[in-house]
Structures are given as structure tokens and as C-alpha cells.
Design an enzyme around this catalytic site. Structure first.
Site, short mmCIF file in Angstrom:
data_model
loop_
_atom_site.label_atom_id
_atom_site.label_comp_id
_atom_site.label_asym_id
_atom_site.label_seq_id
_atom_site.Cartn_x
_atom_site.Cartn_y
_atom_site.Cartn_z
N ASP A 84 0.84 -1.20 0.00
CA ASP A 84 0.00 0.00 0.00
C ASP A 84 0.88 1.26 0.00
O ASP A 84 1.78 1.38 0.85
CB ASP A 84 -0.88 -0.03 1.27
N HIS A 177 -7.94 9.84 3.68
CA HIS A 177 -7.54 8.78 4.62
C HIS A 177 -7.96 9.16 6.04
O HIS A 177 -7.94 10.34 6.39
CB HIS A 177 -6.02 8.59 4.61
P1 13P Z 1 -8.68 4.46 5.83
O1 13P Z 1 -7.65 4.33 6.88
O2 13P Z 1 -9.33 5.79 5.81
O3 13P Z 1 -9.68 3.35 5.87
O4 13P Z 1 -7.92 4.37 4.42
C1 13P Z 1 -7.19 3.24 4.10
C2 13P Z 1 -6.43 3.42 2.84
O5 13P Z 1 -6.85 4.09 1.92
C3 13P Z 1 -5.16 2.71 2.71
O6 13P Z 1 -4.52 2.98 1.50
#
Ligand code: 13P
Length: 294
Positions: A84, A177
């Protein structure tokens, strides 16, 4: 069954549902995500950020933990092991470490550099059978205590990045996020449609899945979002369940009738169960239950 994320997301785009991307932080997280996806017969993406991977001991540890649990738990649904928001070095490291999917986040780089690096990583990832996600326009979030409305990507930039051979694209449509601020203006569906057209309907990714109202999630999936990233939601329910357990005195070794509730296998169980419940809720909302055979 460990796979890359290309086919599962193409099938999602075609079938008008989305596959959940759940960030992992440790063994409990990973087990909860795997077992819940299996229970619901759903494909799933387990992701690690660079920071979480560092915490767990490195990319190889993450890949080996997911692969080991996948085998030991007899998981038969498709599972992708995904990086990620990786930088260039992290993306290259994960290609070698046993991941099956990477996200190269070049959104903070000058656009030309984002193009050049994405292009190079597409070739490296595809050579080894991995899928690759790229990003245009940073996804908003809280930095130094200031939360802005999420960025909205430029369809023309999306078109250029999508043409590099990536498998799916993260393009901001007002998403953020973490926890959404009061007065957040919501997702920009007009922008989503323009990005869809500009990218020739490549699977699109919605980051910041925590806290978006269900009706906007459903609308976004209907309009072409095929992967939804969730992290904070699982952290919140894990923390809440663990705090409740401790507040009830169950981890206290001096408590009357103490049954060794401080044993980590007991201490972390409510949090594990809370993640299972949250992941189940999201998989049902995203519509990927019973889509393991795409
Ligand atoms: P959240 O923490 O807002 O759920 O987002 C997760 C995300 O987009 C990880 O790339």
C-alpha cells in the site's frame, strides 16, 4: 489461494461490485481477514504499508506470514498480497519479497517522474506476474492537524498514467484517509465518471474507505470503483474491543477469579473478533461475497 489482483478486479468492474483491500498490522489482523473472506467466499486483498511492514520485520516477513497462514488455514478463496502506498524502493523490494501486487504511489513526485517510475515498475511487476496500482493526485488526509477536503484527480493525468499498462488506478475523487472531517463535501461522482471515460474503464480504487456513508460507497461501486481500501475502521474496532476487555478487569492478574486474561491469546481475542465482524460488514457492503469464482 495466493494470486495477483488483476483478474479479481477486472471481474469486479464487470460485475459491479468491489473487492475489499484491508491493511494488516500483525498476525491477528491477517488471520481475521483471511478467515472472514473464506467464510464469505470472497476474494480479498491484504495490504501492508511501508510502515506496517517495517513494524512487522520487513516485506519478506509480511509475505511469508500471509502465505503461511493462507496454507495453514486452508484458505481457498483468492488472496492478493499487496503493498500500500509504496515508494519506488519499496515497490522494487516487494516484487522480490513474495508480494503478488504493488501500489507505486508517485503522486507526490513531479508528474514526469511519476510517469517514468510507474512505467519502469509496470515492466518489473508484470515480468514477475504481479499486478500494479498507480496513483494520480494525492489522496487527502490529516497532516499536521489540518484536514482538507480530498483532492480530485485530473482526468487527463489519469489517462496518461492508465496508458502505461497499470492494472488499476487510485484517483482522488474527494476521498480522505482516516476519519472524515465534519462538513466534508462527499465523493465527487462527476469526477469519477470523467476519470472512467478518460481511463477507458480500467478498475478504479477508492482509498480512505473508513467513514464514507454506505450510500456513497454503493454509488461509487455502481459508477466503477472496483477496490476499496479500509484501514482505520479495523484499527478503531480493535482498539475499542481491547480497551473494553481491559476496563472490565479481565487482564488484571490480581483480580478475583483471574483466569489469566492477560495471556495475549485471550487479550487480543476481542479485537480479533471485532476485526472479523468489521471485515464481514465491509465485504457484504462491497458486494464481493460469493464472488470467489470469478
Ligand atoms: P482508511 O484508513 O481511511 O480506511 O484508508 C485506508 C487506505 O486508503 C489505505 O490505502
Amino acid at each position: 489461494m495466493i494470486v495477483n489482483a488483476t483478474r479479481m478486479l477486472q471481474a469486479a468492474k464487470k460485475g459491479h461490485y468491489a473487492v475489499g483491500h484491508f491493511n494488516t498490522n500483525n498476525l491477528e489482523w491477517t488471520k481475521a481477514i483471511l478467515l472472514t473472506a473464506q467464510k464469505l467466499n470472497s476474494p480479498v486483498i491484504i495490504a501492508s504499508s511501508m510502515g506496517a511492514a517495517k513494524y512487522m520485520g520487513g516485506y519478506k516477513v509480511v509475505a511469508n506470514m500471509i502465505r503461511g497462514l493462507d496454507e495453514a488455514l486452508g484458505i481457498t478463496v483468492p488472496v492478493a498480497i499487496h503493498l500500500d502506498h509504496g515508494n519506488y524502493e519499496a515497490a522494487k523490494a516487494c516484487i522480490e519479497a513474495g508480494f503478488t501486487s504493488i501500489m507505486f504511489d508517485g503522486s507526490s513526485l513531479p508528474f514526469d517522474e511519476n510517469i517514468a517510475k510507474t512505467k519502469e515498475l509496470v515492466a518489473l511487476a508484470h515480468d514477475k506476474g504481479l499486478s500494479i496500482e498507480a496513483e494520480v493526485g494525492a489522496i487527502g488526509g490529516t497532516e499536521d492537524g489540518i484536514t482538507a477536503d480530498g483532492e480530485v484527480a485530473d482526468p487527463e493525468e489519469c489517462k496518461v498514467i492508465a496508458s502505461l499498462g497499470i492494472d488499476f488506478l487510485a484517483a482522488g475523487i474527494g476521498n480522505i484517509h482516516g476519519i472524515y472531517p465534519e462538513g466534508w463535501s462527499g465523493l465527487h461522482f462527476d469526477a469519477l465518471e470523467k476519470i472512467n471515460q478518460a481511463t477507458d474503464y480500467i478498475p478504479l480504487v477508492l482509498h480512505g474507505g473508513t467513514g464514507i456513508p454506505d450510500d456513497q460507497i454503493t454509488h461509487a461501486i455502481h459508477d466503477g470503483i472496483s477496490k476499496i481500501n479500509v484501514n482505520t475502521d479495523c484499527q478503531l474496532v480493535f482498539a475499542e474491543a481491547t480497551i473494553e476487555y481491559c476496563k472490565a478487569g479481565k487482564a488484571d492478574p490480581t483480580a478475583e477469579n483471574s483466569s489469566k486474561g492477560y495471556d495475549p491469546r485471550k487479550l487480543l481475542k476481542p479485537g480479533f473478533e471485532a476485526i472479523c465482524k468489521k471485515v464481514e460488514e465491509k465485504i457484504r457492503l462491497f458486494g464481493s461475497a460469493d464472488k470467489a469464482n470469478y
